[in-house]
Design a protein around this motif. Structure first.
Motif, PDB file in Angstrom:
ATOM      1  N   LYS A  73      14.755   1.111  24.496  1.00 28.35           N
ATOM      2  CA  LYS A  73      13.642   0.012  24.131  1.00 28.35           C
ATOM      3  C   LYS A  73      13.399  -0.904  24.983  1.00 28.35           C
ATOM      4  O   LYS A  73      12.220  -1.599  25.363  1.00 28.35           O
ATOM      5  CB  LYS A  73      13.669  -0.422  22.604  1.00 28.35           C
ATOM      6  CG  LYS A  73      13.488   0.602  21.642  1.00 28.35           C
ATOM      7  CD  LYS A  73      12.359   0.515  20.736  1.00 28.35           C
ATOM      8  CE  LYS A  73      12.368   1.415  19.823  1.00 28.35           C
ATOM      9  NZ  LYS A  73      10.977   1.713  19.476  1.00 28.35           N
ATOM     10  N   PRO A  74      14.527  -1.732  25.700  1.00 28.80           N
ATOM     11  CA  PRO A  74      14.252  -2.842  26.657  1.00 28.80           C
ATOM     12  C   PRO A  74      13.372  -2.210  27.875  1.00 28.80           C
ATOM     13  O   PRO A  74      12.503  -3.124  28.421  1.00 28.80           O
ATOM     14  CB  PRO A  74      15.546  -3.136  27.045  1.00 28.80           C
ATOM     15  CG  PRO A  74      16.556  -2.823  25.921  1.00 28.80           C
ATOM     16  CD  PRO A  74      15.875  -1.309  25.371  1.00 28.80           C
ATOM     17  N   LEU A  75      13.484  -1.150  28.076  1.00 25.21           N
ATOM     18  CA  LEU A  75      12.447  -0.520  29.257  1.00 25.21           C
ATOM     19  C   LEU A  75      10.986  -0.337  28.859  1.00 25.21           C
ATOM     20  O   LEU A  75      10.127  -0.846  29.636  1.00 25.21           O
ATOM     21  CB  LEU A  75      13.186   0.905  29.934  1.00 25.21           C
ATOM     22  CG  LEU A  75      14.302   0.790  30.625  1.00 25.21           C
ATOM     23  CD1 LEU A  75      14.853   2.267  30.890  1.00 25.21           C
ATOM     24  CD2 LEU A  75      14.337  -0.199  31.876  1.00 25.21           C
TER      25      LEU A  75
ATOM     26  N   ALA B  88       1.521 -13.231  27.241  1.00 24.91           N
ATOM     27  CA  ALA B  88       2.006 -12.127  26.270  1.00 24.91           C
ATOM     28  C   ALA B  88       2.944 -11.351  27.381  1.00 24.91           C
ATOM     29  O   ALA B  88       4.009 -10.940  26.581  1.00 24.91           O
ATOM     30  CB  ALA B  88       0.670 -11.439  25.900  1.00 24.91           C
ATOM     31  N   GLY B  89       2.696 -11.059  28.513  1.00 23.43           N
ATOM     32  CA  GLY B  89       3.606 -10.424  29.428  1.00 23.43           C
ATOM     33  C   GLY B  89       4.932 -11.057  29.463  1.00 23.43           C
ATOM     34  O   GLY B  89       5.963 -10.520  29.294  1.00 23.43           O
ATOM     35  N   LEU B  90       5.038 -12.427  29.657  1.00 22.35           N
ATOM     36  CA  LEU B  90       6.246 -13.173  29.658  1.00 22.35           C
ATOM     37  C   LEU B  90       7.042 -13.170  28.499  1.00 22.35           C
ATOM     38  O   LEU B  90       8.072 -13.172  28.465  1.00 22.35           O
ATOM     39  CB  LEU B  90       5.825 -14.473  30.215  1.00 22.35           C
ATOM     40  CG  LEU B  90       5.453 -14.830  31.602  1.00 22.35           C
ATOM     41  CD1 LEU B  90       5.201 -16.205  31.730  1.00 22.35           C
ATOM     42  CD2 LEU B  90       6.594 -14.381  32.769  1.00 22.35           C
TER      43      LEU B  90
ATOM     44  N   VAL C  71      14.903  -9.457  27.609  1.00 24.02           N
ATOM     45  CA  VAL C  71      16.018 -10.343  27.945  1.00 24.02           C
ATOM     46  C   VAL C  71      16.800 -10.643  26.989  1.00 24.02           C
ATOM     47  O   VAL C  71      18.196 -10.606  26.842  1.00 24.02           O
ATOM     48  CB  VAL C  71      15.842 -11.319  29.145  1.00 24.02           C
ATOM     49  CG1 VAL C  71      16.886 -11.883  29.469  1.00 24.02           C
ATOM     50  CG2 VAL C  71      14.966 -10.605  30.424  1.00 24.02           C
ATOM     51  N   TYR C  72      16.244 -11.376  26.174  1.00 21.74           N
ATOM     52  CA  TYR C  72      16.923 -12.426  25.137  1.00 21.74           C
ATOM     53  C   TYR C  72      17.000 -11.475  23.713  1.00 21.74           C
ATOM     54  O   TYR C  72      17.696 -12.005  22.825  1.00 21.74           O
ATOM     55  CB  TYR C  72      16.537 -13.801  25.088  1.00 21.74           C
ATOM     56  CG  TYR C  72      16.910 -14.437  26.301  1.00 21.74           C
ATOM     57  CD1 TYR C  72      18.034 -14.957  26.557  1.00 21.74           C
ATOM     58  CD2 TYR C  72      15.740 -14.751  27.126  1.00 21.74           C
ATOM     59  CE1 TYR C  72      18.543 -15.266  27.709  1.00 21.74           C
ATOM     60  CE2 TYR C  72      16.169 -15.576  28.004  1.00 21.74           C
ATOM     61  CZ  TYR C  72      17.573 -15.677  28.573  1.00 21.74           C
ATOM     62  OH  TYR C  72      17.568 -16.370  29.760  1.00 21.74           O
TER      63      TYR C  72
END
Length: 107
Positions: A50-52, A94-96, A103-104
């Motif tokens: 999911k992170p990808l 929203a992208g950030l 990451v977190y």
């Protein structure tokens, strides 16, 4: 294709060379952002991590969508600079957030 865009820049005091350079820079940023997002999504499809997927979404919202909005809204729809700035900045935020979640967070 570049006629109205170049006329707009020239009427605001720019030159054709500057208009072409800006357009090429924006197009390059869009292509690179789409390529990175596609590679992230392909990685997600391969390993189902999911992170990808969140990274692909974040990069798309951070770079590709604002580039399109900043070009299409004023050129095609005649949107004001305030509307364009608000929508593009909202997409970047929203992208950030999506990248920070990658990451977190625990996607």
């Amino acid at each position: 294709m570049f006629g109205p865009l170049l006329q707009t820049v020239e009427s605001e005091g720019g030159t054709t060379a500057i208009a072409v350079a800006v357009f090429l820079g924006q197009a390059t940023a869009f292509v690179v952002a789409c390529w990175i997002a596609k590679r992230s999504y392909d990685g997600y499809r391969d390993v189902r991590r999911k992170p990808l997927l969140w990274l692909a979404l974040g990069i798309t919202l951070l770079a590709a969508v604002p580039t399109v909005l900043r070009f299409l809204l004023p050129t095609v729809l005649g949107a004001s600079s305030v509307t364009t700035a608000i929508l593009a900045t909202s997409s970047e935020i929203a992208g950030l957030v999506a990248i920070l979640y990658t990451v977190y967070g625990r996607p």
